[in-house]
Design an enzyme around this catalytic site. Structure first.
Site, PDB file in Angstrom:
ATOM      1  N   ASP A 402       0.865  -1.186   0.000  1.00 53.19           N
ATOM      2  CA  ASP A 402       0.000   0.000   0.000  1.00 53.19           C
ATOM      3  C   ASP A 402       0.900   1.234   0.000  1.00 53.19           C
ATOM      4  OD1 ASP A 402      -2.290   1.594   0.268  1.00 53.19           O
ATOM      5  OD2 ASP A 402      -2.365   1.387   2.447  1.00 53.19           O
ATOM      6  N   GLU A 405       2.676   4.776  -4.118  1.00 58.16           N
ATOM      7  CA  GLU A 405       2.678   5.708  -5.276  1.00 58.16           C
ATOM      8  C   GLU A 405       3.999   6.451  -5.387  1.00 58.16           C
ATOM      9  OE1 GLU A 405       0.257   5.506  -2.937  1.00 58.16           O
ATOM     10  OE2 GLU A 405      -0.980   4.213  -4.174  1.00 58.16           O
ATOM     11  N   ASP A 479      -9.055   3.290  -2.465  1.00 59.76           N
ATOM     12  CA  ASP A 479     -10.058   3.734  -1.496  1.00 59.76           C
ATOM     13  C   ASP A 479     -11.369   4.169  -2.131  1.00 59.76           C
ATOM     14  OD1 ASP A 479      -8.165   3.143   0.350  1.00 59.76           O
ATOM     15  OD2 ASP A 479      -7.532   5.213   0.675  1.00 59.76           O
TER      16      ASP A 479
HETATM   17  O1  MIG Z   1      -4.116   6.218   4.060  1.00 54.04           O
HETATM   18  O2  MIG Z   1      -3.410   1.021   5.714  1.00 54.04           O
HETATM   19  O3  MIG Z   1      -5.942   2.071   0.421  1.00 54.04           O
HETATM   20  O4  MIG Z   1      -6.824  -0.097   1.925  1.00 54.04           O
HETATM   21  O5  MIG Z   1      -6.715   0.160   4.719  1.00 54.04           O
HETATM   22  C1  MIG Z   1      -4.659   4.998   4.437  1.00 54.04           C
HETATM   23  C2  MIG Z   1      -4.576   1.749   5.886  1.00 54.04           C
HETATM   24  C3  MIG Z   1      -3.670   3.883   4.187  1.00 54.04           C
HETATM   25  C4  MIG Z   1      -4.924   3.014   2.354  1.00 54.04           C
HETATM   26  C5  MIG Z   1      -5.390   1.773   1.671  1.00 54.04           C
HETATM   27  C6  MIG Z   1      -6.380   1.079   2.552  1.00 54.04           C
HETATM   28  C7  MIG Z   1      -5.752   0.761   3.877  1.00 54.04           C
HETATM   29  C8  MIG Z   1      -5.240   2.045   4.532  1.00 54.04           C
HETATM   30  N1  MIG Z   1      -4.309   2.719   3.645  1.00 54.04           N
END
Ligand code: MIG
Length: 778
Positions: A402, A405, A479
């Site tokens: 996650d 980017e 999200d």
């Molecule tokens: O800014 O790890 O898209 O699936 O639960 C939030 C917490 C960071 C974004 C991900 C989401 C995840 C969340 N993450």
């Protein structure tokens, strides 16, 4: 947005220059060199159907730039014929012809039949004073545009304009939210049923403008104007060509195709145990539990919080015995804590991103001040990959990437653009490599996991990626929200991801942000069961949305569809093999199977699972019926067995426990006979469901199977069986199954043939030469 960051303004004003006329042309080791007033262009045929054009407006064009992102070419292009005419030069392979107009330089691509694919008119290649590159192509009247990776909105992108810059978008994904987490600068053009493709191979911030009636364009904030044209002629051919360039998805471990349950976050061992126990008690299958950021010690990757997870090894083993895997999240940010081994080692060994002067880049993320590994560097990828032995030694086989980017909590939302990446010996700025950061992280993760798993297949899920991400990871669409509109949008998003080379994708079922509700969860679970990656996930502030929380009615629907998913796994698995072989996605827009039917070109609210199952999800509250378009031919309503003639729209009943499903006549569906609670459980009986084709017609399907776990299939440890179905006379159905590969013996307990359709009772079924009943165990 600062005006200088906007990629995609007009080409008016004095700062854009045309490439100008051709001055000199020659060939050098199969590369055609066009020296123009505005710089040099190289043209090279990769195969007879794929040709590459590279223009560097400010220097020597470089065919080796970012070469590691591409697959090595398998076969050569064959003989290329170069014909120099007075005003044109023609370069032809056996399948593709490039007509080069000399003054000013314009390129027109034709296929072997003389069909014009991609062409330039008044404008062609251009460069701006700021280093941007732009390419303008003609738009045909009938052109439809698909692909472009992960984009919000509907299926056909004609008329839109959007950018490519990997961005963490927590705000609702609206039609104008055009930059999301993944950038895949590839598109497929469908023109009256035939197709060609174009891959803009540039990693800078880029933009596609498809708004004009006569022209469309693509551009980037810097770098070379580098693109591949793929000749098709079918959309499936284009996908095979595109994935021969950027790679194909490995067959996922079978368990990854099961149902995944997630929450931000399941915070303790006890909570995870209880979750697994509830699935079991309720008879709802489950293969994967995701652990979001709370499992870590102060958000330090490669750690478990000792208080919340005192015995991760024990927990993982215990779940594993129940057929459940644990997939923890791993973010790129490494907490800047001098007492933390990963940070110390990373600093000492020069693993983190920094500026030209050697200073490290630090950004705020969950662990607060953090350093970011430079995944563009092979040394770093190896180090990071090896760190995953922390997980594999605990019995973990999947990782969720996650924030890659990368997302940073600052104004630009990402890393400073002047950070300089090592980039395997060709240092380049973050401005240039931003869009590939997440790709390289998942590449490192996949290889590291693969090393640690000693022959078993890893599963990697990623939020960010670039063209080729399918080689390393599954993609989920980030999200979304518990909005009906987001359920609806997940379909064209996954279809276009599939058309961009990524077969294993899905959206958070139930919606991530905001509160889900019983009906939405029921409808979304129905849909999720037929999308490639099937995970229910929601955020901290949202109401809980495990399958049972909204009471018995919703639970019943969720159970029915999650179980159905498991019954359909043999079909799904065979489709993943097809994707692995040919790049054809698992979920398909209707036009992929019915390219001549213009009615299908803009259908965003229905899709095909494989070649023959039409899924029409319900995306509105209280709707209990919906309109479904059935392409020409016969269809069978999966639920009622009623035969429906296609080539028209029909209104179909869809009570809350029913998602409209139609099976095409001629279909062969391999399904598991009985319910299972985990994909690792043996299939007691493998059923071959046959939907007889129309009289005089025939069809076939390849059933594929392997151990579901290892890479043995790459060396032939796999099983495939070609099932051919033919209806030569009205009263007769002939079915023949031929084993094509027997390097693996499936452990199905038994086999059964089931013939469907209104006529089934009256048909003589001849199976492998023998007359059998229409429901026949063997
Ligand atoms: O800014 O790890 O898209 O699936 O639960 C939030 C917490 C960071 C974004 C991900 C989401 C995840 C969340 N993450």
């Amino acid at each position: 947005m600062h005006p200088d960051q906007y990629v995609g303004g007009g080409t008016g004003g004095g700062s854009w220059r045309d490439i100008g006329g051709l001055k000199r042309f020659f060939e050098e080791s199969s590369v055609y060199r066009l020296e123009c007033e505005g710089g040099t262009v190289l043209i090279s045929f990769r195969t007879d159907r794929i040709v590459r054009v590279v223009w560097n407006p400010s220097g020597e064009p470089d065919l080796g730039l970012n070469a590691s992102l591409l697959e090595p070419a398998q076969e050569g292009p064959g003989r290329i014929l170069a014909e120099v005419k007075e005003r044109e030069i023609w370069l032809s392979s056996s399948q593709l012809k490039v007509v080069i107009r000399k003054a000013p330089l314009r390129l027109i691509f034709f296929d072997a039949s003389g069909r014009e694919l991609v062409s330039e008119g008044e404008r062609g290649m251009m460069a701006s004073g700021k280093g941007e590159v732009l390419c303008v192509k003609k738009t045909g009247e009938a052109d439809r545009f698909y692909g472009f990776g992960e984009k919000s909105g509907f299926l056909d992108k004609r008329g839109e304009r959007f950018g490519m810059w990997n961005t963490d978008v927590y705000a609702p994904h609206n039609p104008d939210t055009d930059e999301l987490y993944v950038s895949i600068p590839f598109y497929l053009t469908l023109r009256e049923g035939t197709a060609h493709g174009l891959f803009f191979f540039n990693t800078f911030r880029s933009a596609f403008d498809l708004r004009g009636e006569e022209e469309h364009s693509f551009r980037a904030a810097g770098g070379q104007l580098d693109y591949f044209v793929m000749a098709g002629p079918t959309a499936k051919d284009v996908l095979a060509q595109y994935t021969s360039l950027t790679g194909r998805a490995p067959i996922p471990p079978r368990w990854a195709l099961g149902y995944h349950q997630s929450r931000y976050s399941y915070e303790t061992e006890a909570e995870v145990r209880e979750l697994a126990a509830t699935f079991k008690e309720k008879g709802i299958p489950l293969d994967v539990v995701h652990l979001d950021i709370h499992y870590m010690y102060g958000y330090r990757v490669f750690t478990f919080d000792q208080g919340r997870f005192p015995d991760p090894r024990g927990l993982i083993e215990e779940l594993r015995e129940q057929g459940i895997r644990v997939v923890p999240i791993v973010d790129p940010g490494v907490k800047a804590d001098p007492e933390y081994q990963v940070f110390r080692e990373g600093v000492r060994e020069g693993m983190f991103c920094g500026y030209l002067d050697g200073q490290l880049f630090y950004g705020q993320v969950w662990p607060e001040r953090s350093a970011f590994p430079d995944f563009t560097d092979g040394k770093v990828r190896e180090w990071w990959g090896d760190l995953h032995s922390f997980y594999t030694e605990l019995g973990i086989e999947g990782i969720w990437n996650d924030m890659n980017e990368p997302s940073v909590f600052n104004e630009s939302k990402t890393m400073d653009l002047d950070v300089v990446h090592a980039n395997d010996g060709r240092p380049a700025t973050h401005r240039e490599l931003h869009n590939v950061y997440g790709y390289h992280m998942s590449a490192a993760t996949y290889s590291g996991m693969k090393r640690g798993l000693e022959g078993r297949r890893p599963f990697v899920l990623t939020r960010a990626g670039y063209a080729g991400i399918q080689k390393h990871a599954a993609v989920w669409t980030g999200d979304n929200r518990s909005f009906w509109e987001h359920l609806e949008m997940s379909v064209p998003m996954c279809l276009n991801l599939g058309l961009s080379g990524v077969p294993l994708c899905g959206a958070d079922v139930g919606g991530f942000s905001n509160d889900s509700n019983p009906e939405l969860l029921a409808r979304w679970t129905q849909l999720g069961a037929f999308l490639p990656f099937f995970r229910n996930h929601s955020e901290m502030k949202a109401i809980r949305q495990e399958p049972w929380v909204f009471g018995e009615g919703t639970e019943e629907v969720a159970r029915k569809y999650i179980r159905l998913r498991y019954r359909w796994l043999p079909y799904l698995y065979s489709l993943f093999k097809e994707a692995n072989d040919s790049g054809v996605p698992v979920v398909r827009p209707l036009f992929l199977e019915f390219p001549k039917d213009a009615e299908t070109y803009a259908i965003s609210d229905q899709f095909l699972l494989g070649p023959s199952v039409l899924v029409a999800p319900v995306a509105r509250p209280h709707a209990r019926r919906r309109m479904v378009y059935l392409p020409a031919g016969g269809w069978v309503n999966y639920w009622t067995e009623e035969r429906v003639e296609g080539g028209r729209h029909v209104v179909v009943d869809a009570p809350l426990d029913t998602i409209p499903l139609f099976v095409r006549e001629g279909a062969v569906l391999p399904l598991a006979a009985a319910d299972r609670l985990s994909a690792s459980e043996r299939v007691e009986e493998l059923e071959l469901h046959v939907y007889p084709p129309a009289i005089g017609e025939s069809s076939e399907f390849t059933l594929y199977e392997d151990d579901g776990t290892t890479f043995g299939y790459e060396a032939g440890a796999c099983y495939s069986e070609r099932v051919s179905v033919r209806r030569s006379a009205p009263g007769q159905l002939e079915i023949a199954s031929r084993v094509e590969r027997d390097g693996y013996s499936p452990d199905w307990g038994g086999r059964k043939l089931v013939v469907h359709g209104e006529a089934a009772e009256r048909l003589d079924v001849i199976f492998n030469g023998k007359k059998v009943a229409n429901c026949y165990s063997y």
